[in-house]
Every structure is written in structure tokens, then in C-alpha cells.
Design an enzyme around this catalytic site. Sequence first.
Site, mmCIF file in Angstrom:
data_model
loop_
_atom_site.group_PDB
_atom_site.id
_atom_site.type_symbol
_atom_site.label_atom_id
_atom_site.label_comp_id
_atom_site.label_asym_id
_atom_site.label_seq_id
_atom_site.Cartn_x
_atom_site.Cartn_y
_atom_site.Cartn_z
ATOM 1 N N HIS A 313 20.135 115.020 35.738
ATOM 2 C CA HIS A 313 20.586 113.852 36.127
ATOM 3 C C HIS A 313 21.164 113.980 37.714
ATOM 4 O O HIS A 313 21.629 114.983 37.915
ATOM 5 C CB HIS A 313 21.644 113.133 35.173
ATOM 6 C CG HIS A 313 21.802 111.818 35.287
ATOM 7 N ND1 HIS A 313 22.769 111.210 36.449
ATOM 8 C CD2 HIS A 313 21.413 110.797 34.753
ATOM 9 C CE1 HIS A 313 22.567 109.830 36.171
ATOM 10 N NE2 HIS A 313 21.840 109.640 35.380
ATOM 11 N N ASP A 371 18.426 109.691 27.587
ATOM 12 C CA ASP A 371 17.033 109.434 27.071
ATOM 13 C C ASP A 371 16.562 110.542 25.981
ATOM 14 O O ASP A 371 15.694 110.426 25.251
ATOM 15 C CB ASP A 371 15.940 109.380 28.416
ATOM 16 C CG ASP A 371 16.370 108.086 28.979
ATOM 17 O OD1 ASP A 371 16.299 106.961 28.532
ATOM 18 O OD2 ASP A 371 16.203 108.438 30.158
HETATM 19 N N1 CMC Z 1 13.252 120.012 33.968
HETATM 20 C C1 CMC Z 1 13.120 121.075 34.733
HETATM 21 N N2 CMC Z 1 13.643 121.148 36.061
HETATM 22 C C2 CMC Z 1 14.255 120.391 36.353
HETATM 23 C C3 CMC Z 1 14.384 118.924 35.649
HETATM 24 C C4 CMC Z 1 13.823 118.863 34.392
HETATM 25 N N3 CMC Z 1 13.974 117.811 33.774
HETATM 26 N N4 CMC Z 1 15.420 118.371 36.378
HETATM 27 C C5 CMC Z 1 15.717 118.775 37.717
HETATM 28 N N5 CMC Z 1 15.001 120.167 37.719
HETATM 29 C C6 CMC Z 1 15.441 120.961 38.706
HETATM 30 C C7 CMC Z 1 14.265 120.706 39.825
HETATM 31 O O1 CMC Z 1 12.970 121.116 39.869
HETATM 32 C C8 CMC Z 1 15.307 121.301 40.978
HETATM 33 O O2 CMC Z 1 14.888 122.659 40.850
HETATM 34 P P1 CMC Z 1 15.034 123.427 42.294
HETATM 35 O O3 CMC Z 1 16.366 123.216 42.875
HETATM 36 O O4 CMC Z 1 14.648 124.709 42.177
HETATM 37 O O5 CMC Z 1 14.064 122.834 43.190
HETATM 38 C C9 CMC Z 1 16.632 121.056 40.441
HETATM 39 O O6 CMC Z 1 16.822 121.078 38.910
HETATM 40 C C10 CMC Z 1 17.324 119.738 40.998
HETATM 41 O O7 CMC Z 1 16.597 118.806 40.758
HETATM 42 P P2 CMC Z 1 16.374 117.357 41.781
HETATM 43 O O8 CMC Z 1 14.734 116.724 41.232
HETATM 44 O O9 CMC Z 1 16.500 117.692 42.920
HETATM 45 O O10 CMC Z 1 17.304 116.441 40.982
HETATM 46 P P3 CMC Z 1 17.307 114.785 41.234
HETATM 47 O O11 CMC Z 1 18.659 114.511 41.194
HETATM 48 O O12 CMC Z 1 16.610 114.346 42.291
HETATM 49 O O13 CMC Z 1 16.613 114.294 39.893
HETATM 50 C C11 CMC Z 1 16.077 113.483 37.699
HETATM 51 C C12 CMC Z 1 17.252 113.588 38.773
HETATM 52 C C13 CMC Z 1 16.753 112.833 36.544
HETATM 53 C C14 CMC Z 1 14.967 112.755 38.219
HETATM 54 C C15 CMC Z 1 15.474 114.775 37.311
HETATM 55 O O14 CMC Z 1 16.402 115.733 36.551
HETATM 56 C C16 CMC Z 1 14.363 114.765 36.254
HETATM 57 O O15 CMC Z 1 12.981 114.614 36.792
HETATM 58 N N6 CMC Z 1 14.497 114.632 35.005
HETATM 59 C C17 CMC Z 1 13.756 114.300 34.004
HETATM 60 C C18 CMC Z 1 13.398 112.894 33.728
HETATM 61 C C19 CMC Z 1 14.544 112.201 33.148
HETATM 62 O O16 CMC Z 1 14.945 112.741 32.038
HETATM 63 N N7 CMC Z 1 15.077 111.150 33.564
HETATM 64 C C20 CMC Z 1 16.007 110.350 32.972
HETATM 65 C C21 CMC Z 1 17.281 110.224 33.839
HETATM 66 S S1 CMC Z 1 18.526 109.762 32.930
HETATM 67 C C22 CMC Z 1 18.378 107.899 32.477
HETATM 68 C C23 CMC Z 1 18.133 107.051 33.547
HETATM 69 O O17 CMC Z 1 18.923 107.016 34.380
HETATM 70 O O18 CMC Z 1 17.026 106.474 33.847
#
Ligand code: CMC
Length: 437
Positions: A313, A371
Amino acid sequence: MAQAAKPSKTVTLSDAGSGKKMDLPIIDGTVGPSVIDIRKLYAGLGYFTYDPGYMATGSCESKITYIDGDKGVLLYRGYRIEDLTEKSDFTDVQYLLLYGELPDKKQKEVYRALITNHTMLHEQVRRFYDGFRRDSHPMAILCGVVGAMSAFYHDSLDVNDKEHRRISSIRLIAKIPTIAAWAYKYSLGQPFIYPRNDLRYSENFLHMLFAVPCEEYKISPILSRAMSKIMILHADHEQNASTSTVRLAGSSGANPYACIAAGIASLWGPAHGGANEAVLNMLNEIGSKKNIPEFLKRAKDPNDNFRLMGFGHRVYKNYDPRAAVLRSSCHEVLDELGVKNEPLLELAMELEKIALEDDYFVKRKLFPNVDFYSGIIFKAMNIPMSMFTVLFAVARTTGWIAQWNEMMDDPQQKIGRPRQIYTGYPERPYVAIEKRG
Ligand code: CMC
């Protein structure tokens, strides 16, 4: 009327290149990190800030929802989400988000009557559904029909008129369950079920989803309580992608039906509200506990775009408090529905356990989010996967409306208009077609 927070101190920015210095005000909220007010930065130093994805940018002042991502705390108007799910129903929480306080008995009665009196749709709206293919995703229908509502309610489109805003807010919150349930009924080829004003919000939604005209539908109190809890948990979440979309659309003066349709579109993506559907798809794909290591390996591989859905998140760097409530609700609902040994729940719990011990997830502070468990409850409630994000949208409509109204009342509100770093060609001479290539 929103009151602008006052600056408490300043931070000095000095530009080594030009030798210019500038004091920028620091503004404190009630709780949480303070912010640097950069509105005069361009005028003072000639720079914009660069922050793709708004990693460190506050876009507005708000009194509605507060998240402490490090501690895993979520407050609506100062109340903990755990207390609200335990002690309130969704009507209480709607009132709280919209008006700032929990209602007393009389206020709740009046509000409930107001909402229940607006649950029907203009009869002509029915005809929209026939225009969709039967296999349309219900989010596509929801987005289209909500956007089209502005074609039906001309008496409430003046966003500068408080009374228009009030009535369109009530209409949206009251009608969204009807629109959503009809999208589901349409996909099944079943008759649309009209709302019943003797039922509460969550009961009425279940009734419109599952009743058929040829027999009586008994609303299970367990399911309606679970639905109310799920709605509370999804009702608002400060400036996430869909809420920011609603605010951005609204900042141009667009009507609220168009703004909420924009929010629904933004919610649909798998990184946001679409994750609940994606989690169940992923669990089905993993299939069995023995395959978990292979999927974890993929999630950790920077060259593979597979992510563990329902994990991670932007704000929570601790267990999402909504996931914690849903995790325990999951057991309650399954027990009460008599579902023994739900394999997907067992798989999800094992996946969570392994991921939470894995260095990759620990280092990046990736925890289960809301989720991760919601889909398992929805499945137990017989809600089809394609409706999962629709349910999220129904619940979040209250938050979107509260945020949109707050923005419209905010004297500091301006049209949202980010800047960019341009990295394309500088100006160059036009090339005639015979000289190209
Ligand atoms: N699985 C594997 N790696 C992950 C995941 C994941 N679910 N989420 C983040 N990472 C890694 C990402 O690859 C990155 O690694 P590195 O630093 O080596 O590049 C690091 O963690 C930081 O991730 P980010 O993408 O920069 O973080 P963000 O804040 O931009 O993204 C997120 C947040 C929710 C989009 C992401 O965690 C994600 O895609 N999660 C899966 C989808 C999900 O469950 N979404 C629902 C969110 S909660 C409900 C809502 O608000 O809608």
C-alpha cells in the site's frame, strides 16, 4: 466552511546556482506530518516540484479521514475504523462522513428516510441496460449509467448552488446500490428488482442483488451485518487515486454525476479497487499451497510484472487495519454460513504467513491490504467476482461525495492543474512532407 490551516514556521530553500533564497511556510495539521507550502515556489525561485505519483505531495486540506500508515491506524472524522465497524452501521458512517458527527437517533431517522426516498431510478434509465452486451463487466455499466445520470436530473446540476449539491449528493448515495444491483441482474438475465424502502441500506442492496419476483427472499441478518461492515471499511480512504480523480474532475466545476463516474473509472484498475477481483483470480491461479513459493518468486522478480495482489500500500507500511477487521470477519462469516474449510481462505492465510516472513516483503513493508480478504467474504456471500469492485464503488460513493462537497466548500479550491518536466524536442523548423523520412 473549511478553514485554512495556519503556517507555524518556515523552511528556507537556497538555490546555489542563482544565490536566491526563499522562506517557505510549514503548515501543521491536527495530527500527522506537517507540509511545506510550495504554492509561491515558482514565483520566488522559478522552479516547479517533480513528484510523479504524488509520493510526497498533499493536494488539499481535509477534515474527513486520517491514516497513520506506520502504525496502521485509520480514522473517519477522528473515530477508529475498528470501533465504527463494531459499534455502528453504514448509515451512521455515511452521516459521519458527510456531516462530520455521528447522528443522534432523530438525525439518523431523518437521514435514513431521505436516502430511502431516493433509491428508485428514473424509469427511462432502465433502457440503458438493454444497450449493453449481456457479458459486459458490471463496472463498465456502473460507470456509464452513473455518468448518464446528469442527463436525467437537470434540477441539481448547478454546482455553485448548495441545495443542488445537497440533492445530487443524496441521489448518488441512494441510487448507486440500485444501479449496481441492476448491472448484476442484467448480466444474469433476471428481472430488475426495485428497491424497498422498508429495508436498511445494506439489506436493500442484498435484496436487489439476490431477490427474484417469483419467491420470497429472506435477508440473512448475518449477511446484511457483514455487508454493512464491508461498506464501512471501504467508505473512505483520504486522497487515494479515485478520490483524487473525483476531486480533480470536480475542480473544473463538472457536475457530481460526471465526477463520481470518473472516480468509478479510476477505482476499476487492479492497483486500486480492482485488486479484490484480482486477488481471487490470483488465489485460483495459485491453486494449492505447494505452488506458493513459485508465485512468491515471480512477485519478487523485478523482470516479471506479476505482483502479489492484495499486498502492499502506498500509505500503510504496517498491517492495513481494514484487512485486520476483514480477516476476523472472514472467519465469522464463513462459520455462520456453515462454510467449512474454505480452501481459498486457507490458501490466503498460508500465503500471508509465508510472505510476512519473507525478507523481500519485510524490507519493503508489504502487508496485506483491504482487498486481500474481502474477495473471500464476497465469494462466501455468493457474490460473483465481477461484482467485487462494484461493491467497493457502492461503498466508496459516500466518501467521494463527502470529499467532493468538502472541496466545493473550500475557499482555497482551484482547478487542479499539475505541471511537467518537458523532455521532448525544443522548438524546431517545420519539415515539408517531401523532405521527411
Ligand atoms: N507484490 C510484489 N512486490 C510489490 C508489491 C506487491 N504486491 N507491492 C509493492 N511491491 C514492491 C515494488 O516492486 C517495489 O519494489 P522495488 O523497491 O524493489 O522497486 C516496492 O515494493 C514499492 O512498491 P511501489 O510500486 O513503488 O509502491 P506504490 O506505493 O507505488 O504502490 C500499490 C502501491 C498498492 C499500487 C502496490 O503495492 C501494488 O501494486 N499492490 C498490489 C495491488 C493491490 O493490492 N492494490 C490494492 C491497494 S489497497 C486498496 C485500494 O486502495 O484500492
